[in-house]
Design an enzyme around this catalytic site. Structure first.
Site, mmCIF file in Angstrom:
data_model
loop_
_atom_site.group_PDB
_atom_site.id
_atom_site.type_symbol
_atom_site.label_atom_id
_atom_site.label_comp_id
_atom_site.label_asym_id
_atom_site.label_seq_id
_atom_site.Cartn_x
_atom_site.Cartn_y
_atom_site.Cartn_z
ATOM 1 C CG HIS A 1 -2.022 0.943 1.202
ATOM 2 N ND1 HIS A 1 -1.843 2.303 1.239
ATOM 3 C CD2 HIS A 1 -3.352 0.733 1.101
ATOM 4 C CE1 HIS A 1 -3.031 2.888 1.175
ATOM 5 N NE2 HIS A 1 -3.961 1.959 1.083
ATOM 6 N NE ARG B 1 -2.527 7.781 -1.779
ATOM 7 C CZ ARG B 1 -2.555 6.644 -2.477
ATOM 8 N NH1 ARG B 1 -2.314 6.678 -3.776
ATOM 9 N NH2 ARG B 1 -2.782 5.489 -1.894
HETATM 10 O O1 MEZ Z 1 -9.019 -1.938 -0.584
HETATM 11 C C1 MEZ Z 1 -8.218 -1.544 0.264
HETATM 12 O O2 MEZ Z 1 -7.115 -2.054 0.412
HETATM 13 C C2 MEZ Z 1 -8.572 -0.364 1.066
HETATM 14 C C3 MEZ Z 1 -9.978 0.020 1.072
HETATM 15 C C4 MEZ Z 1 -7.624 0.266 1.688
HETATM 16 C C5 MEZ Z 1 -7.615 1.693 1.973
HETATM 17 O O3 MEZ Z 1 -6.734 2.364 1.464
HETATM 18 O O4 MEZ Z 1 -8.471 2.184 2.699
#
Ligand code: MEZ
Length: 555
Positions: free
Chosen positions: A326, A346
């Site tokens: 992430h 974002r």
């Molecule tokens: O789908 C995801 O991983 C999610 C919703 C994460 C996020 O950034 O909130």
């Protein structure tokens, strides 16, 4: 509170904000999205998956000879927690229609649909019901419900994000079931964010061509999970929940069909056999393997257990060379290193900014590209900020959102995030957050079709443990949808299958066969899996504790 040495950089972020705001308000792209070539370049050079040591050839099992993520190969080339010759399956401890392994979103959705289709189930869960990544998702769930959107657009976005490696039948199921899942969850009790006129409040995520992210503030996962768990717990006559009882091996029957599992009670250290006509793996992902040393957004039990037991039983895995980082995990304060800073930030206008106060990437590239760009900014260009413990990060300019949307917007839409930082005296309505990519999701997993079936009859998989629907890069909000769509499908199809199956003699011979394969491949290891719980004690501390223990100074 940020340390004094970060102040100069924070002042630069504030200084460039009005200009960036002006651009944002002009409606023009604030930063040009990358071309396909630029994306490929940044991925090749900076994404952790593309580094030569990131993968190795697996030497045993159905995927033997394939190049897969090194830490996952290590985990799969391991010994079982059971000695198959000591397991007596003549009188199973429990019998049920469906054994559901995992008590997160996919497991709960499966249990609900199973009971609606006339089947009884047992949920075997390693920790408590709901201790899962599903509970921790923040930003939302994608589904094409708006007039300017369609499941077809959603399908194309998911394929593009996944580098066109996704299995089309799975993406079709995901995107076509989306609107129905929004409705189903609302009927069960989920309170979605809405506009004043009652229509759905939706936002963009990285790589989406339309706004289709449905949320419950930034507690989306918690709200959905609480609702699903309530529904499951309300039917104790149809669903039995066994907590702190992970399934550590599958049981097959003499005809090679999946027939339940061996469970391990983590408190009493006893083993139990569950005979089931159908089995659903819903164990989630493997973030706690800390691949390539990354911090993780994942919950404590995310150790990829379902992959191991399915693989030993002969299930094919797909895209096990692909890991999702992430783009925005927290890096400061260190107490929350790796924690998720939702992409919704974002989506709402937050920008990644380097130490000079410059926006250096389009804020909503697909996750793999955005992550690689953040790593490049820190490690190659040296434009990041280093934390006292040596982590790198860039700013995520959250106060910009307040200037765009008006004061109070963050408190209203991101209450969890505001609270998470205020504990450390950081007010994200006034100061940005320091972020760096964090290990977030297992893109690949056990291969399934759109009925959640695997190559082993009677074995179904749903949620993050499965592979194929997201190709090699999942878009935001497609995992919340995934565990609902495929959890529901797994529950329904497993219940239908369970009606007609009659099992023959139970066995765990496949575990012994796998041991033989390890021997033949001359693999010498003391690794045991499923991992169950991550191990964090540093070696020197462990040694010190042991010595103290044996010398009688530690009681
Ligand atoms: O789908 C995801 O991983 C999610 C919703 C994460 C996020 O950034 O909130």
């Amino acid at each position: 509170m940020y340390p004094e040495y970060m102040r100069e950089s924070l002042t630069l972020v504030e200084k460039t904000r009005p200009k960036r705001l002006e651009l944002e308000k002009s409606g023009k792209p604030v930063f040009r999205p990358m071309t396909a070539q630029e994306r490929e370049d940044v991925l090749n050079r900076f994404h952790p998956d593309y580094q030569p040591e990131a993968r190795r050839i697996i030497r045993v099992g159905p995927n033997k000879g394939e190049s897969i993520t090194t830490e996952v190969a290590d985990m799969l080339e391991s010994h079982s927690r059971i000695k198959p010759e000591l397991i007596d399956l003549s009188k199973p401890d429990y019998e049920t229609d469906i054994l559901i392994i995992g008590g997160g979103g996919a497991g709960c959705a499966a249990a609900i649909l199973a009971m609606q289709n006339g089947a009884k189930s047992i949920i075997s869960t390693k920790l408590r019901l709901g201790d899962a990544n599903s509970m921790m998702s923040q930003g939302g769930m994608q589904a094409a419900v708006k007039p300017q959107d369609s499941p077809t657009r959603h399908y194309l976005d998911a394929l593009g994000g996944g580098h066109f490696d996704n299995k089309p039948d799975l993406v079709r199921a995901l995107t076509e079931d989306g609107p129905e899942v929004v409705k189903w969850l609302e009927e069960l009790g989920v309170v979605w964010d809405k506009n004043p006129d009652g229509s759905m409040y939706v936002l963009h995520g990285g790589g989406t061509s339309r706004k289709r992210m449905h949320s419950c503030r930034d507690y989306t996962g918690a709200v959905i999970m609480r609702t699903l768990m309530d529904e499951v717990r309300n039917h104790p006559d149809k669903v039995t929940i066994l907590e702190f009882m992970p399934t550590i091996e599958l049981i097959l029957d003499s005809r090679g069909r999946c027939a339940g599992g061996i469970l391990y009670n983590m408190e009493t250290e006893e083993y139990f056999a569950v005979k089931a006509k159908a089995t659903i793996i819903a164990t989630g992902g493997y973030g706690r393997l800390h691949i390539r040393g990354f911090d993780t957004t994942n919950h404590y039990g995310a150790t990829g257990d379902g992959l191991v037991i399915a693989y030993r039983a002969g299930a094919n895995l797909l895209y096990m060379d692909s890991v999702q980082y992430h783009p925005t995990g927290a890096v400061f304060p260190e107490q929350i290193a790796g924690f998720l800073i939702t992409e919704k930030i974002r989506g709402a206008g937050g920008q990644p900014i380097n130490k000079f106060g410059e926006l250096f990437v389009f804020p909503r590239e697909p996750r793999d590209v955005e992550s690689a760009a953040l790593i490049r900014e820190c490690l190659e260009r040296k434009n990041g900020i280093q934390t006292p413990s040596g982590r790198w990060g860039v700013w995520l300019d959250s106060p910009l959102i307040e200037t765009i949307e008006g004061s109070g917007y963050l408190e209203k839409n991101f209450p969890a995030m505001v609270r998470q930082f205020i504990r450390y005296n950081i007010d994200i309505t006034k100061e940005p957050m320091l972020v760096y990519p964090s290990l977030h999701y297992q893109n690949g997993g056990i291969e399934t079709n759109d009925r959640c079936e695997t190559n082993i009859p009677g074995l179904y998989v749903a949620g993050e443990a499965s592979g194929g629907v997201h190709g090699r890069n999942r878009l935001m909000g497609n995992s919340v949808l995934d565990y609902n769509v495929f959890g529901r499908r797994a529950g329904k199809y497993a219940a239908q299958y369970a009606k007609s199956v009659s099992l023959s003699k139970l066995t765990v011979d496949h575990v012994a066969d796998y041991e033989d394969e390890l021997k033949k491949a001359r693999i010498k290891t003391d690794r045991v899996a499923p991992v169950l719980l991550p191990f964090y004690t540093p070696e020197e501390v462990r040694k010190r504790q042991l010595t103290a223990h044996y010398e009688g100074t530690l009681r």
